[in-house]
Design a protein around this motif. Structure first.
Motif, PDB file in Angstrom:
ATOM      1  N   PRO A 199      15.978   1.544  16.545  1.00 17.69           N
ATOM      2  CA  PRO A 199      15.745   0.613  15.437  1.00 17.69           C
ATOM      3  C   PRO A 199      15.978  -0.816  15.923  1.00 17.69           C
ATOM      4  O   PRO A 199      17.019  -1.108  16.503  1.00 17.69           O
ATOM      5  CB  PRO A 199      16.804   1.006  14.405  1.00 17.69           C
ATOM      6  CG  PRO A 199      17.262   2.377  14.811  1.00 17.69           C
ATOM      7  CD  PRO A 199      17.155   2.385  16.310  1.00 17.69           C
ATOM      8  N   ILE A 200      15.000  -1.673  15.759  1.00 15.20           N
ATOM      9  CA  ILE A 200      15.185  -3.060  16.192  1.00 15.20           C
ATOM     10  C   ILE A 200      15.061  -3.993  15.007  1.00 15.20           C
ATOM     11  O   ILE A 200      14.333  -3.767  14.059  1.00 15.20           O
ATOM     12  CB  ILE A 200      14.191  -3.491  17.296  1.00 15.20           C
ATOM     13  CG1 ILE A 200      12.740  -3.337  16.835  1.00 15.20           C
ATOM     14  CG2 ILE A 200      14.440  -2.713  18.583  1.00 15.20           C
ATOM     15  CD1 ILE A 200      11.735  -3.976  17.782  1.00 15.20           C
ATOM     16  N   SER A 201      15.801  -5.060  15.120  1.00 16.97           N
ATOM     17  CA  SER A 201      15.819  -6.043  14.054  1.00 16.97           C
ATOM     18  C   SER A 201      15.215  -7.338  14.579  1.00 16.97           C
ATOM     19  O   SER A 201      15.237  -7.607  15.778  1.00 16.97           O
ATOM     20  CB  SER A 201      17.264  -6.202  13.614  1.00 16.97           C
ATOM     21  OG  SER A 201      17.368  -7.223  12.700  1.00 16.97           O
TER      22      SER A 201
ATOM     23  N   ASN B 251      16.743  -8.646  18.086  1.00 21.00           N
ATOM     24  CA  ASN B 251      18.192  -8.799  18.070  1.00 21.00           C
ATOM     25  C   ASN B 251      18.747  -8.461  19.471  1.00 21.00           C
ATOM     26  O   ASN B 251      18.450  -7.388  20.009  1.00 21.00           O
ATOM     27  CB  ASN B 251      18.757  -7.837  17.022  1.00 21.00           C
ATOM     28  CG  ASN B 251      20.241  -8.013  16.816  1.00 21.00           C
ATOM     29  OD1 ASN B 251      20.742  -9.135  16.729  1.00 21.00           O
ATOM     30  ND2 ASN B 251      20.946  -6.894  16.762  1.00 21.00           N
TER      31      ASN B 251
ATOM     32  N   ILE C 185      11.488   1.253  15.911  1.00 23.39           N
ATOM     33  CA  ILE C 185      11.185   1.238  14.476  1.00 23.39           C
ATOM     34  C   ILE C 185      11.799  -0.014  13.872  1.00 23.39           C
ATOM     35  O   ILE C 185      12.883  -0.453  14.274  1.00 23.39           O
ATOM     36  CB  ILE C 185      11.708   2.527  13.776  1.00 23.39           C
ATOM     37  CG1 ILE C 185      11.270   2.555  12.308  1.00 23.39           C
ATOM     38  CG2 ILE C 185      13.233   2.645  13.876  1.00 23.39           C
ATOM     39  CD1 ILE C 185      11.488   3.911  11.629  1.00 23.39           C
TER      40      ILE C 185
ATOM     41  N   VAL D  12      17.409  -0.109   4.514  1.00 22.64           N
ATOM     42  CA  VAL D  12      16.899  -0.077   5.891  1.00 22.64           C
ATOM     43  C   VAL D  12      17.279   1.257   6.551  1.00 22.64           C
ATOM     44  O   VAL D  12      16.446   1.943   7.145  1.00 22.64           O
ATOM     45  CB  VAL D  12      17.469  -1.273   6.701  1.00 22.64           C
ATOM     46  CG1 VAL D  12      17.231  -1.101   8.199  1.00 22.64           C
ATOM     47  CG2 VAL D  12      16.861  -2.589   6.205  1.00 22.64           C
TER      48      VAL D  12
ATOM     49  N   LYS E 165      24.758  -2.849  18.022  1.00 26.03           N
ATOM     50  CA  LYS E 165      26.035  -2.744  17.306  1.00 26.03           C
ATOM     51  C   LYS E 165      26.014  -3.597  16.043  1.00 26.03           C
ATOM     52  O   LYS E 165      26.731  -3.354  15.098  1.00 26.03           O
ATOM     53  CB  LYS E 165      27.213  -3.122  18.200  1.00 26.03           C
ATOM     54  CG  LYS E 165      27.369  -4.591  18.472  1.00 26.03           C
ATOM     55  CD  LYS E 165      28.808  -4.913  18.902  1.00 26.03           C
ATOM     56  CE  LYS E 165      28.985  -6.413  19.008  1.00 26.03           C
ATOM     57  NZ  LYS E 165      30.333  -6.867  19.179  1.00 26.03           N
TER      58      LYS E 165
ATOM     59  N   THR F 291      23.490  -6.941  13.891  1.00 25.37           N
ATOM     60  CA  THR F 291      22.463  -7.976  13.951  1.00 25.37           C
ATOM     61  C   THR F 291      23.156  -9.334  13.992  1.00 25.37           C
ATOM     62  O   THR F 291      24.196  -9.515  13.349  1.00 25.37           O
ATOM     63  CB  THR F 291      21.538  -7.949  12.720  1.00 25.37           C
ATOM     64  OG1 THR F 291      22.350  -7.909  11.540  1.00 25.37           O
ATOM     65  CG2 THR F 291      20.635  -6.740  12.743  1.00 25.37           C
TER      66      THR F 291
ATOM     67  N   SER G 137      26.888  -4.741  11.020  1.00 23.69           N
ATOM     68  CA  SER G 137      27.422  -3.598  11.793  1.00 23.69           C
ATOM     69  C   SER G 137      27.365  -2.331  10.963  1.00 23.69           C
ATOM     70  O   SER G 137      28.294  -1.525  11.002  1.00 23.69           O
ATOM     71  CB  SER G 137      28.871  -3.832  12.215  1.00 23.69           C
ATOM     72  OG  SER G 137      28.940  -4.891  13.096  1.00 23.69           O
ATOM     73  N   SER G 138      26.342  -2.173  10.172  1.00 24.09           N
ATOM     74  CA  SER G 138      26.328  -1.103   9.182  1.00 24.09           C
ATOM     75  C   SER G 138      25.213  -0.082   9.379  1.00 24.09           C
ATOM     76  O   SER G 138      25.406   1.098   9.102  1.00 24.09           O
ATOM     77  CB  SER G 138      26.154  -1.700   7.778  1.00 24.09           C
ATOM     78  OG  SER G 138      27.180  -2.599   7.487  1.00 24.09           O
ATOM     79  N   VAL G 139      24.065  -0.546   9.820  1.00 18.75           N
ATOM     80  CA  VAL G 139      22.879   0.306   9.752  1.00 18.75           C
ATOM     81  C   VAL G 139      23.029   1.599  10.576  1.00 18.75           C
ATOM     82  O   VAL G 139      22.671   2.676  10.113  1.00 18.75           O
ATOM     83  CB  VAL G 139      21.609  -0.493  10.158  1.00 18.75           C
ATOM     84  CG1 VAL G 139      20.411   0.420  10.353  1.00 18.75           C
ATOM     85  CG2 VAL G 139      21.297  -1.539   9.085  1.00 18.75           C
ATOM     86  N   GLY G 140      23.603   1.509  11.778  1.00 15.59           N
ATOM     87  CA  GLY G 140      23.766   2.704  12.615  1.00 15.59           C
ATOM     88  C   GLY G 140      24.596   3.773  11.930  1.00 15.59           C
ATOM     89  O   GLY G 140      24.200   4.944  11.835  1.00 15.59           O
TER      90      GLY G 140
HETATM   91  N1  LIG Z   1      15.437  -4.258   9.477  1.00 19.92           N
HETATM   92  C1  LIG Z   1      15.793  -3.446  10.470  1.00 19.92           C
HETATM   93  N2  LIG Z   1      14.888  -2.619  11.033  1.00 19.92           N
HETATM   94  C2  LIG Z   1      15.237  -1.775  12.026  1.00 19.92           C
HETATM   95  N3  LIG Z   1      16.472  -1.703  12.524  1.00 19.92           N
HETATM   96  C3  LIG Z   1      17.427  -2.498  12.012  1.00 19.92           C
HETATM   97  C4  LIG Z   1      17.140  -3.410  10.959  1.00 19.92           C
HETATM   98  N4  LIG Z   1      18.285  -4.047  10.648  1.00 19.92           N
HETATM   99  C5  LIG Z   1      19.244  -3.576  11.478  1.00 19.92           C
HETATM  100  N5  LIG Z   1      18.735  -2.626  12.309  1.00 19.92           N
HETATM  101  C6  LIG Z   1      19.452  -1.885  13.368  1.00 19.92           C
HETATM  102  O1  LIG Z   1      20.798  -1.681  12.969  1.00 19.92           O
HETATM  103  C7  LIG Z   1      21.701  -2.352  13.828  1.00 19.92           C
HETATM  104  C8  LIG Z   1      22.879  -2.893  13.059  1.00 19.92           C
HETATM  105  O2  LIG Z   1      22.424  -3.828  12.123  1.00 19.92           O
HETATM  106  P1  LIG Z   1      23.367  -4.484  11.009  1.00 19.92           P
HETATM  107  O3  LIG Z   1      23.963  -3.383  10.250  1.00 19.92           O
HETATM  108  O4  LIG Z   1      22.446  -5.336  10.192  1.00 19.92           O
HETATM  109  O5  LIG Z   1      24.369  -5.320  11.772  1.00 19.92           O
HETATM  110  C9  LIG Z   1      20.852  -3.388  14.535  1.00 19.92           C
HETATM  111  O6  LIG Z   1      21.425  -3.755  15.771  1.00 19.92           O
HETATM  112  C10 LIG Z   1      19.516  -2.669  14.663  1.00 19.92           C
HETATM  113  O7  LIG Z   1      19.526  -1.747  15.749  1.00 19.92           O
END
Ligand SMILES: Nc1ncnc2c1ncn2[C@@H]1O[C@H](COP(=O)(O)O)[C@@H](O)[C@H]1O
Ligand SMILES: Cc1cc2nc3c(=O)[nH]c(=O)nc-3n(C[C@H](O)[C@H](O)[C@H](O)COP(=O)(O)OP(=O)(O)OC[C@H]3O[C@@H](n4cnc5c(N)ncnc54)[C@H](O)[C@@H]3O)c2cc1C
Lengths: 326, 261
Positions: B20-22, B50, B76, B111, B131, B133, B139-142
């Motif tokens: 997953p990329i942001s 990111n 994705i 997401v 880890k 964005t 730091s939540s999405v994973g």
């Molecule tokens: N909109 C997005 N689409 C795909 N992957 C995301 C997205 N936002 C965050 N991620 C993934 O989740 C990780 C943690 O994001 P976050 O929880 O926003 O800090 C990022 O480093 C990405 O690998």
């Protein structure tokens, strides 16, 4: 119906956990509800301290394998307690465990999460608003959540810890922890512990140095300064990349983000990616030999000059100050 | 040794990695807001993958593929069409294909649920996120993806290797690091140490144009959080300069004025 997750570290309730209890107690007061804390492997003195921080009730969980094994098990434990307590707002601290557990719980409970809150929430009916840092500290944003259950993880060092006279009621966790369900096998543990220093994310005083120190052999004076202040040491990214210092000391956008009361930056230019991880510090002191170093623009106090002469003088000055204090 | 790795190739060549990329503002961006401080102002802003996603998760995933330990690496992204240029940057690095779930973020719950649904339906065995964005710093999405899929999460991984179906991972824990083993499927969030930044080569850049980017509609629209307004952090206005021959003055000020020592 506020639930606070806490942890013990090196024989003490983590400072971030005491902050989280204080924070939860304040929300309980604002919403006229009760506050329960979760204590994992805590002893009587630690439970007493959690009571003083404001926990009215504490659910104790005793299981030596729970921490550091599988965040899935921890999440399931908190989930069981949250359901049993009918918790509507669950507070974590935004640290390594909180970052692993709170989001999973959010997915499991369909509970909106604000990750890294920096102030007290305002609550209006079912809607809760709270601010958090975004763009690596360059801005804050007000988040709003409306789900039935809500989770807030609190950025450490956002509020000073206050202890009162409260005593908590203690109950044992009666749920189920299925240790054999984990697929994770821990093979080896390594501690970052260096001379009992406070870990960076919790440190109130930080002494940090950069490429201006020329080489790892010159870190003696940095360590001496940190030692005199009982501060934790940190470094810029190139310093960690060149293996002058261990990578866990690297602060900034791609390293650890910190917000100590005092950040002393020595021989660090102040690149925007470095600032992103430290500009939440309360007071910043910059020591740099280049009057145009960008860091001076983000500092409260600056000394222009050669770190190799200034740092030893600063050490002497602090020794003198400490002697006068006693 | 050669025989062994050949064997590993054959046995596990169906392993697919999802990254997953942001899409985030370049690290040097001067942040600004519009519309009464309710929206991020993206005028003139350069967007990038990111850094954690690119340097650590994605590059390590590609290395695993190059070592014959995975068959395919898919990126994705949950976002709108203006992210497509960023997804193509991942193609240039050597990714096989990309998926964009056509809906705006940044609500982490939404997401993560979209990514989890896609990963489940398409049988991805390994999900490697960054880890955090550098935009919304959640730091939540994973961890949420792991929650939706009921999979283990290894967070803050600094080293990751695969032998067949078994991953060996070094990751940061409170006060130190630990080495763990875990069989796939699993979710890892990647931090510094996993891999080194890569510069795309000419072949990658040329190939990026023709790689498939599939755009799919989101499933549902359940968002649990939204951002009401933004405030720029107040910068420091004055730096008090202290003479290097008068360091006692600094210590005095730190004690009496800043009250930090
Ligand atoms: N909109 C997005 N689409 C795909 N992957 C995301 C997205 N936002 C965050 N991620 C993934 O989740 C990780 C943690 O994001 P976050 O929880 O926003 O800090 C990022 O480093 C990405 O690998
Ligand atoms: C995407 C991205 C992410 C990044 N993330 C981070 C991050 O998380 N953390 C981070 O730190 N960097 C990060 N960087 C790197 C950052 O841009 C800078 O390159 C880095 O911070 C510079 O480190 P430095 O200040 O130690 O070294 P330099 O920039 O080389 O600065 C050294 C400083 O020391 C001073 N100096 C030299 N000699 C002396 C002396 N004798 N006495 C006093 N001062 C002296 C110089 O005047 C200079 O200001 C990132 C970069 C990118 C592109």
């Amino acid at each position: 119906m506020i639930l606070v997750y806490t942890e013990i570290n090196k024989g003490k309730v983590k400072k971030a956990s005491l902050e989280a209890i204080n924070y939860g107690a304040k929300i309980a007061e604002l919403t006229n509800s009760s506050i329960t804390a979760i204590a994992i492997n805590a002893d009587a003195a630690q439970l007493e301290e959690m009571g003083k921080a404001g926990a009215k009730k504490i659910v104790t969980v005793n299981n030596e394998s729970l921490i550091g094994l599988d965040s899935m098990l921890l999440s399931s434990t908190v989930e069981q307690i949250a359901k049993a307590e009918g918790s509507k707002i669950i507070v974590f601290s935004f640290d390594i465990t909180g970052k692993a557990v709170a989001p999973r719980l959010s997915a499991r409970l369909k509970a909106g999460l604000v990750a890294g809150a920096v102030d007290y929430p305002t609550i209006n009916g079912n809607s809760l608003e709270v601010s958090k840092n975004v763009f690596s500290g360059k801005a804050t944003a007000v988040y709003s959540i409306n789900s039935d259950v809500k989770i807030i993880s609190l950025l450490p060092n956002s509020f000073p810890v206050k202890l009162g006279e409260n005593t908590a009621t203690i109950v044992d966790f009666s749920g189920n922890i299925n240790l054999s369900s984990t697929r994770i096998v821990v093979k080896e543990k390594k501690s970052n512990d260096v001379g009992g220093m406070i870990p960076l994310p919790e440190a109130e005083l930080v002494v940090s140095a950069g490429r201006g120190m020329k080489g790892p052999e010159n870190w003696g004076m940095i360590e001496e300064l940190a030692n005199q202040l009982r501060a934790t040491t940190a470094c810029s990214r190139p310093v960690a990349d060149m293996h002058w210092r261990p990578h866990h000391e690297h602060v900034g956008q791609t390293g650890v983000a910190i917000r100590p009361n005092l950040y002393i930056a020595i021989g660090i230019s102040g690149a925007i990616q470095h600032l992103a991880g430290v500009n939440g510090s309360k007071t910043i002191v910059v020591i740099n030999s280049d009057k145009d170093a960008p860091f001076f623009k983000s500092a409260d106090y600056g000394i222009l000059g050669d770190a190799f002469t200034i740092v030893p003088k600063l050490v002497e000055s602090i020794k003198k100050f400490k002697a006068n204090q006693n | 040794m050669a025989l062994f790795s050949k064997f590993a190739n054959q046995k596990f060549n169906t392993m697919k990695i999802l990254v997953p990329i942001s899409n985030v503002p370049d690290t040097t961006t001067k942040i600004a807001f519009t519309n009464g401080d309710t929206e991020f102002n993206n005028a003139g802003v350069q967007f990038i993958i990111n850094p954690y996603d690119e340097w650590y998760a994605l590059v390590r995933a590609l290395e695993l593929k190059e070592a014959g330990k995975a068959e395919k690496v898919t990126v994705i992204h949950v976002g709108l069409a203006d992210s497509d240029a960023t997804i193509r940057k991942a193609f240039a690095l050597g990714v096989d294909d990309g998926v964009r779930i056509d809906n705006e973020g940044p609500d982490a719950f939404f997401v993560a649920e979209q990514i989890a649904l896609f990963a489940k339906e398409n049988n991805y065995d390994l999900i490697m996120t960054g880890k955090e964005t550098i935009s919304y710093n959640g730091s939540s999405v994973g961890s949420m993806i792991a929650g939706f899929m009921d999979l283990p999460l290894i967070s803050l991984a600094t080293k990751f290797d695969l032998e067949g179906n078994k991953a060996t991972i070094e990751h940061d824990v409170d006060g130190g690091t630990q080495v763990v083993e875990c069989d796939l499927p699993l979710v890892v969030s990647c931090a510094k140490g996993m891999a080194e930044q890569r510069i795309p080569n000419m072949k990658g850049i040329m190939g990026a144009r023709t790689k498939p980017l599939t755009v799919v509609a989101a499933t549902g629209n359940e968002k649990l959080s939204n951002i009401k307004s933004y405030t720029l952090s107040a910068g420091r206005t004055t730096c008090k300069m202290i003479d290097e021959n008068n360091i006692d003055e600094l210590v005095h000020l730190l004690h009496t004025e800043a009250k930090v020592i």
